[in-house]
Design a protein around this motif. Sequence first.
Motif, mmCIF file in Angstrom:
data_model
loop_
_atom_site.group_PDB
_atom_site.id
_atom_site.type_symbol
_atom_site.label_atom_id
_atom_site.label_comp_id
_atom_site.label_asym_id
_atom_site.label_seq_id
_atom_site.Cartn_x
_atom_site.Cartn_y
_atom_site.Cartn_z
ATOM 1 N N ASP A 138 -7.816 -64.273 -47.193
ATOM 2 C CA ASP A 138 -7.562 -64.541 -48.609
ATOM 3 C C ASP A 138 -8.767 -64.159 -49.473
ATOM 4 O OD1 ASP A 138 -5.048 -65.479 -48.003
ATOM 5 O OD2 ASP A 138 -5.636 -67.599 -48.059
ATOM 6 N N ARG A 139 -9.965 -64.497 -49.007
ATOM 7 C CA ARG A 139 -11.175 -64.156 -49.769
ATOM 8 C C ARG A 139 -11.373 -62.642 -49.820
ATOM 9 N NH1 ARG A 139 -16.018 -67.548 -47.638
ATOM 10 N NH2 ARG A 139 -17.024 -66.552 -49.405
ATOM 11 N N ARG A 140 -11.131 -61.966 -48.693
ATOM 12 C CA ARG A 140 -11.288 -60.511 -48.665
ATOM 13 C C ARG A 140 -10.247 -59.838 -49.548
ATOM 14 N NH1 ARG A 140 -12.445 -59.171 -42.286
ATOM 15 N NH2 ARG A 140 -14.670 -59.598 -42.358
ATOM 16 N N TYR A 141 -9.013 -60.323 -49.493
ATOM 17 C CA TYR A 141 -7.967 -59.707 -50.301
ATOM 18 C C TYR A 141 -8.229 -59.929 -51.789
ATOM 19 C CZ TYR A 141 -3.478 -58.071 -51.883
ATOM 20 O OH TYR A 141 -2.500 -57.373 -52.518
ATOM 21 N N ALA A 142 -8.736 -61.095 -52.151
ATOM 22 C CA ALA A 142 -9.067 -61.355 -53.561
ATOM 23 C C ALA A 142 -10.143 -60.380 -54.039
ATOM 24 C CB ALA A 142 -9.528 -62.793 -53.737
ATOM 25 N N LEU A 143 -11.135 -60.113 -53.201
ATOM 26 C CA LEU A 143 -12.174 -59.153 -53.557
ATOM 27 C C LEU A 143 -11.586 -57.755 -53.718
ATOM 28 C CD1 LEU A 143 -15.266 -58.415 -53.777
ATOM 29 C CD2 LEU A 143 -15.046 -57.801 -51.378
ATOM 30 N N PHE A 144 -10.741 -57.370 -52.784
ATOM 31 C CA PHE A 144 -10.104 -56.054 -52.844
ATOM 32 C C PHE A 144 -9.261 -55.924 -54.112
ATOM 33 C CE2 PHE A 144 -6.592 -53.207 -51.622
ATOM 34 C CZ PHE A 144 -7.315 -52.071 -51.335
ATOM 35 N N GLN A 145 -8.514 -56.973 -54.431
ATOM 36 C CA GLN A 145 -7.673 -56.957 -55.617
ATOM 37 C C GLN A 145 -8.527 -56.900 -56.892
ATOM 38 O OE1 GLN A 145 -5.076 -60.343 -55.892
ATOM 39 N NE2 GLN A 145 -3.378 -59.025 -56.469
ATOM 40 N N ASP A 146 -9.642 -57.615 -56.922
ATOM 41 C CA ASP A 146 -10.533 -57.568 -58.080
ATOM 42 C C ASP A 146 -11.117 -56.173 -58.272
ATOM 43 O OD1 ASP A 146 -10.058 -60.192 -58.676
ATOM 44 O OD2 ASP A 146 -11.907 -60.943 -57.782
ATOM 45 N N ALA A 147 -11.432 -55.498 -57.183
ATOM 46 C CA ALA A 147 -11.943 -54.127 -57.292
ATOM 47 C C ALA A 147 -10.870 -53.203 -57.866
ATOM 48 C CB ALA A 147 -12.406 -53.623 -55.926
ATOM 49 N N GLN A 148 -9.630 -53.411 -57.460
ATOM 50 C CA GLN A 148 -8.547 -52.600 -58.010
ATOM 51 C C GLN A 148 -8.332 -52.905 -59.497
ATOM 52 O OE1 GLN A 148 -5.266 -53.389 -55.323
ATOM 53 N NE2 GLN A 148 -5.509 -51.354 -54.447
ATOM 54 N N TYR A 149 -8.390 -54.191 -59.868
ATOM 55 C CA TYR A 149 -8.258 -54.562 -61.282
ATOM 56 C C TYR A 149 -9.386 -53.953 -62.114
ATOM 57 C CZ TYR A 149 -4.721 -58.100 -60.195
ATOM 58 O OH TYR A 149 -3.601 -58.760 -59.784
ATOM 59 N N PHE A 150 -10.591 -53.946 -61.550
ATOM 60 C CA PHE A 150 -11.721 -53.352 -62.259
ATOM 61 C C PHE A 150 -11.458 -51.875 -62.510
ATOM 62 C CE2 PHE A 150 -15.727 -51.015 -62.177
ATOM 63 C CZ PHE A 150 -16.384 -51.611 -63.237
ATOM 64 N N ALA A 151 -10.965 -51.175 -61.497
ATOM 65 C CA ALA A 151 -10.683 -49.747 -61.649
ATOM 66 C C ALA A 151 -9.571 -49.515 -62.663
ATOM 67 C CB ALA A 151 -10.301 -49.143 -60.302
ATOM 68 N N GLN A 152 -8.520 -50.318 -62.619
ATOM 69 C CA GLN A 152 -7.417 -50.155 -63.565
ATOM 70 C C GLN A 152 -7.876 -50.458 -64.985
ATOM 71 O OE1 GLN A 152 -4.417 -52.782 -62.090
ATOM 72 N NE2 GLN A 152 -3.788 -51.402 -60.446
ATOM 73 N N PHE A 153 -8.662 -51.507 -65.155
ATOM 74 C CA PHE A 153 -9.123 -51.891 -66.483
ATOM 75 C C PHE A 153 -10.095 -50.857 -67.044
ATOM 76 C CE2 PHE A 153 -11.938 -54.109 -69.439
ATOM 77 C CZ PHE A 153 -10.998 -54.666 -70.296
ATOM 78 N N THR A 154 -10.965 -50.320 -66.184
ATOM 79 C CA THR A 154 -11.940 -49.336 -66.646
ATOM 80 C C THR A 154 -11.266 -48.026 -67.027
ATOM 81 O OG1 THR A 154 -13.518 -50.333 -65.145
ATOM 82 C CG2 THR A 154 -14.114 -48.222 -66.053
ATOM 83 N N SER A 155 -10.247 -47.637 -66.255
ATOM 84 C CA SER A 155 -9.575 -46.380 -66.563
ATOM 85 C C SER A 155 -8.631 -46.511 -67.749
ATOM 86 C CB SER A 155 -8.805 -45.874 -65.343
ATOM 87 O OG SER A 155 -7.792 -46.795 -65.003
ATOM 88 N N ASN A 156 -8.079 -47.711 -67.980
ATOM 89 C CA ASN A 156 -7.151 -47.919 -69.081
ATOM 90 C C ASN A 156 -7.364 -49.330 -69.631
ATOM 91 O OD1 ASN A 156 -5.053 -47.912 -70.877
ATOM 92 N ND2 ASN A 156 -3.429 -47.853 -69.344
ATOM 93 N N PRO A 157 -8.350 -49.532 -70.532
ATOM 94 C CA PRO A 157 -8.691 -50.877 -71.008
ATOM 95 C C PRO A 157 -7.532 -51.628 -71.660
ATOM 96 C CG PRO A 157 -10.346 -49.318 -71.684
ATOM 97 C CD PRO A 157 -9.225 -48.522 -71.095
ATOM 98 N N GLU A 158 -6.657 -50.925 -72.350
ATOM 99 C CA GLU A 158 -5.556 -51.610 -73.037
ATOM 100 C C GLU A 158 -4.439 -51.982 -72.077
ATOM 101 O OE1 GLU A 158 -5.728 -52.669 -76.130
ATOM 102 O OE2 GLU A 158 -7.741 -51.846 -76.103
ATOM 103 N N GLY A 159 -4.225 -51.184 -71.044
ATOM 104 C CA GLY A 159 -3.119 -51.431 -70.125
ATOM 105 C C GLY A 159 -3.401 -52.533 -69.131
ATOM 106 N N GLY A 160 -4.653 -52.846 -68.890
ATOM 107 C CA GLY A 160 -4.984 -53.826 -67.864
ATOM 108 C C GLY A 160 -5.175 -55.231 -68.376
ATOM 109 N N LYS A 161 -4.991 -55.461 -69.660
ATOM 110 C CA LYS A 161 -5.272 -56.792 -70.217
ATOM 111 C C LYS A 161 -4.078 -57.717 -70.056
ATOM 112 C CE LYS A 161 -8.657 -55.491 -73.655
ATOM 113 N NZ LYS A 161 -8.992 -55.435 -75.059
ATOM 114 N N SER A 162 -4.381 -58.933 -69.757
ATOM 115 C CA SER A 162 -3.387 -59.997 -69.787
ATOM 116 C C SER A 162 -4.127 -61.274 -70.167
ATOM 117 C CB SER A 162 -2.681 -60.126 -68.440
ATOM 118 O OG SER A 162 -3.558 -60.668 -67.493
ATOM 119 N N GLU A 163 -3.385 -62.324 -70.397
ATOM 120 C CA GLU A 163 -4.002 -63.564 -70.881
ATOM 121 C C GLU A 163 -4.950 -64.188 -69.865
ATOM 122 O OE1 GLU A 163 -1.033 -66.222 -72.247
ATOM 123 O OE2 GLU A 163 -0.196 -64.781 -73.647
#
Length: 125
Positions: A45-70
């Motif tokens: 669970d801890r490893r997957y959360a890290l992996f998912q955060d890295a993917q979110y970082f990449a998505q947010f950096t490549s498209n700042p408006e598309g990756g936002k949520s509350e």
Amino acid sequence: MSEELPVWIEWLRALAVPAIAFGGLVIACANLWLGIKRRADDLFDRRYALFQDAQYFAQFTSNPEGGKSENFVLRAPSELEAQAAFLFDRTFSQHLRRYLEGVRRGDFIVGVEAELFQLFHSRMK
């Protein structure tokens, strides 16, 4: 005036303590096995959360408006790298660092994300 007990009761008295000890041993082994499985699940669970955060970082950096949520919280790349060094081996941390540096620069390294994904899944076996 002492009455002698039947033989089968003597046998039951003699075997009661080892039977109870064996039952305790079975319960202890089951607890050990469950603890090992739980630890592996928590680590996953801890490893997957890290992996998912890295993917979110990449998505947010490549498209700042598309990756936002509350409830989206963008974690710092240095925090991700430090946690990767703790949860994974050196190879995975180096690949994650290379991936995050490429994302920060804006040039996505072809194949690094797929390589990172394969490394992640190879560590989960």
